[in-house]
Design an enzyme around this catalytic site. Structure first.
Site, PDB file in Angstrom:
ATOM      1  N   CYS A 138       0.831  -1.201   0.000  1.00 21.86           N
ATOM      2  CA  CYS A 138       0.000   0.000   0.000  1.00 21.86           C
ATOM      3  C   CYS A 138       0.866   1.252   0.000  1.00 21.86           C
ATOM      4  CB  CYS A 138      -0.919  -0.004   1.223  1.00 21.86           C
ATOM      5  SG  CYS A 138      -1.938   1.488   1.371  1.00 21.86           S
ATOM      6  N   CYS A 141      -0.403   4.081   2.306  1.00 25.04           N
ATOM      7  CA  CYS A 141      -0.197   3.782   3.728  1.00 25.04           C
ATOM      8  C   CYS A 141       1.250   4.044   4.149  1.00 25.04           C
ATOM      9  CB  CYS A 141      -0.531   2.316   4.019  1.00 25.04           C
ATOM     10  SG  CYS A 141      -2.137   1.766   3.469  1.00 25.04           S
ATOM     11  N   ASP A 142       2.192   3.665   3.288  1.00 23.96           N
ATOM     12  CA  ASP A 142       3.592   3.598   3.703  1.00 23.96           C
ATOM     13  C   ASP A 142       4.547   4.501   2.934  1.00 23.96           C
ATOM     14  OD1 ASP A 142       2.847   1.616   5.521  1.00 23.96           O
ATOM     15  OD2 ASP A 142       3.131   0.021   4.054  1.00 23.96           O
TER      16      ASP A 142
END
Length: 311
Positions: A138, A141-142
């Protein structure tokens, strides 16, 4: 056994992505008692998409978070109930459907399965060990953890390209590793990726191993044409190599194809009367938010007709 017993509901929806939220909107607005069970985030994979450009009604695009929030708000408006649990099993008691979680049993007349998909794992050494420590599925997300880093993105479809483009906001350089010599993604994404100065390509190659210590430090790559094996330094590995449906808990109950996608007719009816499937978990040609929303509406309407005919 100690499980909480609840219901009967007229409709239980499993999964709170765009298909599930749309189904919930339609069934609750039709005044059917509706419970939606979701074990993670409402909106599903939509929430991890930075900018959605191809959903009608948003000419400038809309963030995945915002569209998820709006869909959830609209579905709840008409009285849909929700619980945050993971469904472990669905079984039958005559015409009644029994939905089991780890600590509760819910009964209903109809089930709409909207469990979507999850990212496929590569299955190579180091992938599981470094998940969350340099291996990610993701970008939104990261991505911020890889500021000014050198990373690799594995895959050649829409997900790989859109996530790679997003990651260029943070990283110094990224290399897209693809097992073929041409990309599979939508042409506009290919054009953007190929013209981005931060993106390089490694063609005809597969990742064989991910190495590191406290985090990812390198990958071992094999050229599928020449057989040559090389090791490259990298700070992170983002994997976008396809999707698998979240339908394992339905094996033995519903008909599905060899990949686990649920088999339905055009009205979203599965092989069991009173159980319907909508969105990315069912076998279909296109998997987009727009098609998931259409499925959710269709499944809800078909479920309503099924209930009417039972009376």
């Amino acid at each position: 056994m100690g499980e909480k017993q609840a219901g009967p509901y007229e409709v239980i929806i499993i999964g709170g992505g765009p298909a599930g939220l749309t189904a919930g909107l339609y069934t609750s607005r039709a005044r059917l008692s509706t419970l939606l069970i979701e074990n993670a985030l409402y909106g599903g994979q939509m929430t991890t998409t930075e900018l959605i450009e191809n959903y009608p009604g948003f000419p400038q695009g809309v963030t995945g978070d915002e569209l998820s929030r709006l869909m959830e708000e609209q579905a709840r408006r008409f009285g849909m109930e929700t619980v945050a649990k993971e469904v472990l099993r669905v079984s039958l008691e005559g015409d009644t459907k029994v939905v089991e979680t780890d600590n509760a049993i819910y009964r209903c007349e109809t089930v709409i399965v909207c469990t979507g998909t999850e990212y496929r794992k590569l299955g190579v050494p180091g992938e599981r060990e470094f998940a969350g420590r340099g291996v990610s599925y993701c970008a939104t997300c990261d991505g911020t953890f890889f500021k000014d880093s050198q990373i690799v993105v594995v895959g050649g479809g829409d997900s790989a390209l859109t996530e790679a483009l997003f990651l260029t906001k943070f990283v110094k350089e990224l290399t897209i590793i693809h097992r073929r010599d041409a990309l599979r993604g939508t042409k506009i994404y290919q054009e953007r990726a190929c013209s981005n100065p931060k993106i390089k390509f490694l063609w005809n190659s597969i990742v064989q191993e991910i190495k590191g210590d406290s985090g990812v430090r390198s990958i071992v790559v094999k050229n599928v044409r020449t057989g040559k094996i090389e090791e490259f330094a990298t700070d992170g590995v983002f994997l976008f190599v396809g999707l698998v449906p979240r339908t394992q808990f339905l094996r033995g109950l519903l008909q599905m194809d060899e990949g686990g996608y649920l088999l339905t007719n055009e009205d979203c009816e599965t092989s069991v009367k009173g159980i319907f499937a909508a969105g990315d978990c069912r076998k279909r040609l296109l998997r987009q938010i727009a098609t998931a929303v259409g499925d959710g509406a269709t499944a809800a309407f078909t479920a309503e007709k099924y209930l009417e005919e039972k009376e």
